[in-house]
Design an enzyme around this catalytic site. Structure first.
Site, mmCIF file in Angstrom:
data_model
loop_
_atom_site.group_PDB
_atom_site.id
_atom_site.type_symbol
_atom_site.label_atom_id
_atom_site.label_comp_id
_atom_site.label_asym_id
_atom_site.label_seq_id
_atom_site.Cartn_x
_atom_site.Cartn_y
_atom_site.Cartn_z
ATOM 1 C CD GLU A 132 -2.603 -1.470 -0.049
ATOM 2 O OE1 GLU A 132 -2.770 -0.542 -0.848
ATOM 3 O OE2 GLU A 132 -2.976 -2.632 -0.268
ATOM 4 N N GLY A 133 1.966 1.211 -0.705
ATOM 5 C CA GLY A 133 2.888 2.338 -0.783
ATOM 6 C C GLY A 133 3.990 2.182 0.236
#
Length: 598
Positions: A441-442
């Protein structure tokens, strides 16, 4: 077998005493949330986590998922039954609007109980976790027909959801995506391409899997401006809405991973699969960001959850393990050694984890409350202020709590010594599982860049200035309170470091962007320290007020809360000065070596 007990009393203290959620009765879903109901929901979530999910965590890690020859995947033994209990309890739709089959309760409550579930079994909870992110994308960008078609079954858990972004050649730089979408005469699209690292991409726990896939329509602009988002179900729906023919999407392989073995992280192949556009053509990234931001808050929660579970096991071990004598004299003279909990360095380790997890819990619930205000408040100004704060806090919460989650899992493992390195104790699983939260998620370096490169200057710095004012006002309002002066003094020092670092970026990063990049991670952690410090100051105030009111049965917990608050301020908050010093050193030494020298 690892142990875990959900921190229900601490959750209730934060929600009721610190955040005073009763003041938000004007928000949809809050009015019906009485104290008795809140306790009942938290208690039932704790029971499910402790009795049904936890016993499957270690066995699920050992067994993992299995891909069959036909491309289908089976989950570890017991996962399906536990998921059914979770689904039947209505937990997926806890905060989803009632019109789609949810219960319409606050997102902050969903966040609170979500911690318990992830502490007990992170791998299993990723299946409904991705579904909840997909639900958020449908709510924000789906048409009325799409919501009616897909949401009820996703909300009740009969169908699950995924998020498909990453491809073999690109991760963060989504503008390089190659998956293509070809328009069809009936308004659908043919989706072709390969996605990797897809959590819960294929499994046998639901009747259908609704993949949300980023792809580029033929002829669309290059880069992120040409991306669209598509609904690509595992099974196409028949006229009556029931799953029918298998779509041309399949699991090519299960990734061989360091941790989260109980979750099917898949390579997904799309071979002219039928898909349906959700949202606006070439605006898919906007729709996907709704899901990504929801997921980032969830991943930050995972970091907190793993740290809490690891801490509980380390603390239990430290109370029982006999090794050496206390420096101040034998504490357990009846035996040949004292429990290691008497040793200052073991206590330093445990207190560090505890101070971060309890402070991180307050930080997480406070941030989740901003989401409720931003989505539900009738006051436009309140919605805007909460949305500003939510946007600023998301990268900080995700990056800091997952970095700390891994660090603290390792620290908890260290308490066990050599026994922590043995798989049977279960501590290595916490370390392995926590590691992914820093990446997906980044990756956290991207979170730091997002914070410094985008969030700080957004709307003229409106969000960060509002945060400065809120913390500064708290310090000023409580400056003359003798019970709080110790906490506000340390908090104000941290705030001064954060404000100075922010000003340094304004003066030195515009002309030389590498200064921002080199200092971004330190700035993210500096922001996290100050924000969690603010939470501790608020918790100290609430604890003092509760003690003064003479609330029976809680005195020991409240005094322990004040001791832990003091530890955070004395031993952890001074790190703000170190982070500021690193930031102000600039980027010269970081960037000076030629690439070939590495």
């Amino acid at each position: 077998m690892p142990v875990y007990k959900a921190p229900v009393s601490d959750t209730l203290f934060i929600l009721n005493d610190v955040l005073s959620i009763g003041r938000h009765n004007d928000l949809a879903g809050f009015a019906d949330l009485s104290n008795d109901m809140l306790e009942a929901i938290a208690g039932e979530a704790a029971r499910l986590a402790e009795q049904e999910l936890l016993p499957l965590n270690l066995p699920g890690d050992r067994q993992g998922c299995t891909r069959r020859d036909d491309g289908t995947v089976s989950v570890p033994d017991g996962f399906r039954d536990a998921y059914d209990l979770y689904r039947q309890g209505g937990w997926i739709g806890l905060a989803v609007p009632e019109e789609f089959g949810g219960q319409g309760l606050p997102y902050v409550l969903h966040t609170a109980v979500g911690e318990y579930m992830s502490s007990a079994n992170m791998s299993l909870m990723m299946y409904p976790g991705l579904t909840q992110g997909a639900i958020a994308a449908f709510l924000a960008h789906g048409s009325d027909a799409q919501k009616a078609m897909w949401l009820p079954k996703m909300v009740d858990g009969s169908w699950t959801g995924t998020m498909n972004l990453t491809e073999p050649h690109c991760g963060t730089d989504l503008g390089l995506l190659r998956t293509r979408a070809t328009p069809q005469a009936d308004g659908s699209y043919r989706i072709s391409g390969q996605k990797i690292f897809i959590s819960a991409g294929e499994h046998d726990m639901s009747d259908n899997i609704v993949h949300l896939v980023l792809a580029r329509i033929e002829g669309a602009p290059d880069g992120t401006k040409g991306l669209s988002l598509f609904i690509v179900p595992k099974y196409l729906l028949k006229d009556d809405g029931a799953p029918g023919e298998r779509n041309a999407v399949s699991c090519g392989a299960i990734e061989h991973k360091m941790g989260i073995h109980g979750n099917a992280t898949c390579v997904m192949n799309y071979d002219e699969a039928t898909g349906y556009l959700i949202g606006v053509e070439n605006r898919g990234l906007n729709a996907m960001f709704v899901m990504m931001n929801e997921a980032r808050l969830g991943v930050g929660l995972q970091g907190l959850a793993i740290a809490e579970a690891a801490y509980q096991n380390a603390a239990a071990y430290a109370r029982e393990r006999l090794q050496g004598r206390a420096l101040s004299g034998a504490k357990n003279p009846a035996d040949k050694a004292d429990p290691i909990i008497v040793h200052p360095d073991v206590r330093r380790t445990l207190m560090t984890i505890r101070a971060w997890t309890e402070g991180g819990r307050a930080f997480t619930l406070w941030t989740a409350l901003q989401s409720d205000i931003a989505r539900r408040s009738p006051d436009e100004a309140a919605r805007q202020a909460a949305d500003d704060l939510l946007g600023l806090m998301t990268p900080i919460l995700k990056g800091v709590l997952t970095d700390k989650g891994f660090d603290h899992a390792v620290m908890a493992q260290q308490v066990f010594g050599g026994h922590g390195y043995i798989e049977e104790q279960g501590m290595s699983q916490y370390v392995r599982d926590a590691r992914i939260a820093m990446i997906y998620e980044g990756a956290n370096g991207i979170q730091a860049l997002d914070l410094v490169g985008r969030k700080l200057g957004l709307n003229g710095g409106r969000a960060i200035m509002a945060l400065f004012k809120e913390i500064g006002d708290f310090c000023e309002e409580n400056r003359d309170d003798e019970t709080l002066s110790f906490f506000t003094k340390h908090l104000k020092k941290g705030l001064n470091d954060l404000q100075a670092a922010t000003m340094w970026f304004m003066q030195n990063a515009v002309a030389k962007p590498d200064n921002a990049g080199a200092g971004s991670t330190d700035y993210m952690h500096l922001s996290g320290l100050v924000t969690v410090g603010y939470m501790w100051a608020r918790m100290a105030k609430a604890a003092n007020q509760a003690l003064a009111a003479g609330k029976s049965g809680r005195e020991d917990d409240l005094r322990n809360k004040l001791i832990t608050a003091r530890f955070f301020m004395e031993r952890l908050m001074p790190e703000t000065a170190l982070r500021r010093t690193r930031i102000e050193a600039g980027a010269d030494s970081t960037m000076e070596l030629p690439a070939e020298a590495f």
